[in-house]
Scaffold this motif. Sequence first.
Motif, PDB file in Angstrom:
ATOM      1  N   GLU A 112       2.121   8.690 -18.189  1.00  0.00           N
ATOM      2  CA  GLU A 112       1.931   8.335 -16.782  1.00  0.00           C
ATOM      3  C   GLU A 112       3.194   8.610 -15.972  1.00  0.00           C
ATOM      4  O   GLU A 112       3.126   9.088 -14.842  1.00  0.00           O
ATOM      5  CB  GLU A 112       1.548   6.857 -16.644  1.00  0.00           C
ATOM      6  CG  GLU A 112       0.188   6.497 -17.174  1.00  0.00           C
ATOM      7  CD  GLU A 112      -0.947   6.898 -16.264  1.00  0.00           C
ATOM      8  OE1 GLU A 112      -0.709   7.134 -15.066  1.00  0.00           O
ATOM      9  OE2 GLU A 112      -2.075   6.983 -16.760  1.00  0.00           O
ATOM     10  N   ILE A 113       4.343   8.321 -16.562  1.00  0.00           N
ATOM     11  CA  ILE A 113       5.612   8.521 -15.840  1.00  0.00           C
ATOM     12  C   ILE A 113       5.963  10.001 -15.757  1.00  0.00           C
ATOM     13  O   ILE A 113       6.322  10.505 -14.697  1.00  0.00           O
ATOM     14  CB  ILE A 113       6.751   7.734 -16.520  1.00  0.00           C
ATOM     15  CG1 ILE A 113       6.540   6.233 -16.331  1.00  0.00           C
ATOM     16  CG2 ILE A 113       8.098   8.139 -15.951  1.00  0.00           C
ATOM     17  CD1 ILE A 113       7.516   5.360 -17.109  1.00  0.00           C
ATOM     18  N   SER A 114       5.848  10.714 -16.896  1.00  0.00           N
ATOM     19  CA  SER A 114       6.322  12.097 -16.912  1.00  0.00           C
ATOM     20  C   SER A 114       5.349  13.078 -16.273  1.00  0.00           C
ATOM     21  O   SER A 114       5.760  13.930 -15.500  1.00  0.00           O
ATOM     22  CB  SER A 114       6.649  12.531 -18.334  1.00  0.00           C
ATOM     23  OG  SER A 114       5.490  12.510 -19.125  1.00  0.00           O
ATOM     24  N   TYR A 115       4.064  12.970 -16.572  1.00  0.00           N
ATOM     25  CA  TYR A 115       3.120  13.959 -16.083  1.00  0.00           C
ATOM     26  C   TYR A 115       2.418  13.532 -14.800  1.00  0.00           C
ATOM     27  O   TYR A 115       2.216  14.336 -13.904  1.00  0.00           O
ATOM     28  CB  TYR A 115       2.071  14.280 -17.153  1.00  0.00           C
ATOM     29  CG  TYR A 115       2.700  14.812 -18.412  1.00  0.00           C
ATOM     30  CD1 TYR A 115       3.384  16.014 -18.416  1.00  0.00           C
ATOM     31  CD2 TYR A 115       2.640  14.094 -19.594  1.00  0.00           C
ATOM     32  CE1 TYR A 115       3.986  16.499 -19.563  1.00  0.00           C
ATOM     33  CE2 TYR A 115       3.239  14.563 -20.750  1.00  0.00           C
ATOM     34  CZ  TYR A 115       3.903  15.769 -20.719  1.00  0.00           C
ATOM     35  OH  TYR A 115       4.497  16.231 -21.858  1.00  0.00           O
ATOM     36  N   GLY A 116       2.045  12.259 -14.732  1.00  0.00           N
ATOM     37  CA  GLY A 116       1.309  11.801 -13.571  1.00  0.00           C
ATOM     38  C   GLY A 116       2.179  11.406 -12.404  1.00  0.00           C
ATOM     39  O   GLY A 116       1.712  11.309 -11.280  1.00  0.00           O
ATOM     40  N   GLY A 155      12.231  -0.095 -13.092  1.00  0.00           N
ATOM     41  CA  GLY A 155      12.700  -0.382 -11.745  1.00  0.00           C
ATOM     42  C   GLY A 155      14.197  -0.185 -11.549  1.00  0.00           C
ATOM     43  O   GLY A 155      14.657  -0.096 -10.423  1.00  0.00           O
ATOM     44  N   TYR A 156      14.967  -0.132 -12.624  1.00  0.00           N
ATOM     45  CA  TYR A 156      16.416   0.032 -12.508  1.00  0.00           C
ATOM     46  C   TYR A 156      16.863   1.454 -12.838  1.00  0.00           C
ATOM     47  O   TYR A 156      17.870   1.922 -12.353  1.00  0.00           O
ATOM     48  CB  TYR A 156      17.151  -0.941 -13.430  1.00  0.00           C
ATOM     49  CG  TYR A 156      16.958  -2.372 -13.030  1.00  0.00           C
ATOM     50  CD1 TYR A 156      17.488  -2.865 -11.849  1.00  0.00           C
ATOM     51  CD2 TYR A 156      16.230  -3.236 -13.830  1.00  0.00           C
ATOM     52  CE1 TYR A 156      17.293  -4.183 -11.474  1.00  0.00           C
ATOM     53  CE2 TYR A 156      16.037  -4.556 -13.460  1.00  0.00           C
ATOM     54  CZ  TYR A 156      16.572  -5.013 -12.290  1.00  0.00           C
ATOM     55  OH  TYR A 156      16.372  -6.307 -11.911  1.00  0.00           O
ATOM     56  N   LEU A 157      16.151   2.122 -13.698  1.00  0.00           N
ATOM     57  CA  LEU A 157      16.545   3.456 -14.132  1.00  0.00           C
ATOM     58  C   LEU A 157      15.652   4.494 -13.464  1.00  0.00           C
ATOM     59  O   LEU A 157      14.537   4.203 -13.050  1.00  0.00           O
ATOM     60  CB  LEU A 157      16.402   3.566 -15.654  1.00  0.00           C
ATOM     61  CG  LEU A 157      17.184   2.549 -16.488  1.00  0.00           C
ATOM     62  CD1 LEU A 157      16.849   2.715 -17.946  1.00  0.00           C
ATOM     63  CD2 LEU A 157      18.668   2.699 -16.265  1.00  0.00           C
ATOM     64  N   ASP A 158      16.138   5.718 -13.403  1.00  0.00           N
ATOM     65  CA  ASP A 158      15.297   6.784 -12.867  1.00  0.00           C
ATOM     66  C   ASP A 158      14.260   7.175 -13.922  1.00  0.00           C
ATOM     67  O   ASP A 158      14.277   6.691 -15.051  1.00  0.00           O
ATOM     68  CB  ASP A 158      16.141   7.976 -12.434  1.00  0.00           C
ATOM     69  CG  ASP A 158      16.877   8.654 -13.592  1.00  0.00           C
ATOM     70  OD1 ASP A 158      16.899   8.078 -14.690  1.00  0.00           O
ATOM     71  OD2 ASP A 158      17.425   9.746 -13.383  1.00  0.00           O
ATOM     72  N   GLY A 159      13.335   8.049 -13.546  1.00  0.00           N
ATOM     73  CA  GLY A 159      12.238   8.420 -14.434  1.00  0.00           C
ATOM     74  C   GLY A 159      12.686   8.988 -15.752  1.00  0.00           C
ATOM     75  O   GLY A 159      12.153   8.650 -16.804  1.00  0.00           O
ATOM     76  N   GLU A 160      13.698   9.848 -15.726  1.00  0.00           N
ATOM     77  CA  GLU A 160      14.174  10.475 -16.953  1.00  0.00           C
ATOM     78  C   GLU A 160      14.795   9.439 -17.897  1.00  0.00           C
ATOM     79  O   GLU A 160      14.557   9.466 -19.107  1.00  0.00           O
ATOM     80  CB  GLU A 160      15.201  11.564 -16.623  1.00  0.00           C
ATOM     81  CG  GLU A 160      15.646  12.346 -17.828  1.00  0.00           C
ATOM     82  CD  GLU A 160      16.619  13.460 -17.465  1.00  0.00           C
ATOM     83  OE1 GLU A 160      17.467  13.755 -18.321  1.00  0.00           O
ATOM     84  OE2 GLU A 160      16.527  13.995 -16.354  1.00  0.00           O
ATOM     85  N   MET A 161      15.564   8.524 -17.354  1.00  0.00           N
ATOM     86  CA  MET A 161      16.179   7.481 -18.182  1.00  0.00           C
ATOM     87  C   MET A 161      15.104   6.544 -18.745  1.00  0.00           C
ATOM     88  O   MET A 161      15.209   6.105 -19.895  1.00  0.00           O
ATOM     89  CB  MET A 161      17.200   6.684 -17.371  1.00  0.00           C
ATOM     90  CG  MET A 161      18.453   7.467 -17.024  1.00  0.00           C
ATOM     91  SD  MET A 161      19.378   7.975 -18.479  1.00  0.00           S
ATOM     92  CE  MET A 161      19.960   6.413 -19.071  1.00  0.00           C
ATOM     93  N   GLN A 162      14.078   6.244 -17.948  1.00  0.00           N
ATOM     94  CA  GLN A 162      12.987   5.409 -18.444  1.00  0.00           C
ATOM     95  C   GLN A 162      12.263   6.100 -19.595  1.00  0.00           C
ATOM     96  O   GLN A 162      11.945   5.464 -20.605  1.00  0.00           O
ATOM     97  CB  GLN A 162      11.996   5.099 -17.320  1.00  0.00           C
ATOM     98  CG  GLN A 162      12.517   4.093 -16.333  1.00  0.00           C
ATOM     99  CD  GLN A 162      11.525   3.806 -15.214  1.00  0.00           C
ATOM    100  OE1 GLN A 162      10.442   4.373 -15.162  1.00  0.00           O
ATOM    101  NE2 GLN A 162      11.918   2.929 -14.314  1.00  0.00           N
TER     102      GLN A 162
END
Length: 170
Positions: free
Chosen positions: A45-49, A118-125
Motif C-alpha cells: 500500500e505504501i510503495s505501490y499505491g 507518521g515520523y519517517l518518510d515512505g522509504e524509511m517506513q
Amino acid sequence: MLKLAGAGLILFSSLIYGLQLRQRLSEHVKQLIGLKELLLMLSGEISYGKTPLGEAFLHMASRGKEPFCSFLKEVAEGMETDRELFRIWKDVLEGKKDGFYFSGEEWELFLHLGETFGYLDGEMQLNHISLCIQQIDTKIVQAQEELAAKQKVYQCLSIMGGLFCVLILI
C-alpha cells in the motif's frame, strides 16, 4: 461408581486442558503469519499505491484476518482525531492485548512498528517494515519449532497429570 465418574471427569478435563494449550500454540503461529501478511500488505500500500495510512489501514482491515482487522479499523477511526498516530496505535493495541498471543519480544516489535508511522518518510517506513518482516520470519520459524516440540509434551503431560490426580484421589 461415583469414583469412576469422577476419575473420568478428571481425565477428560486434563485432556481438554492439553488441547487448549496446543490450540494456543498453533494460534500463536497463525497470528505471527497474519502479522507478516499485514506488513506485506502495508508495504504494498505504501510503495505501490501511495495510499495515505488511514485509507491503507481501512483497506487492509477489509481484507485481513482477526484480530488484525478490528485493530486496524480502530486505528483508522482513531486517526480522524487530532492525536498522534503512535498514541492511537499504542492505545488500541493495549485495548486489544487479550486478543493477541504474542510473546514479550513480539509485542514490543508490534508496538514499536507504530512508532515509525507518521515520523519517517515512505522509504524509511518501507525499510523499517522490511526489517520487521525479517524479524517476524525468525519468530515464525522459532514458533513453529516450539509448536512441533511442545504439542506432544503438552498432550502427554496433561494426560499424565490427570492420571496422577486420579491415582492420588483413589
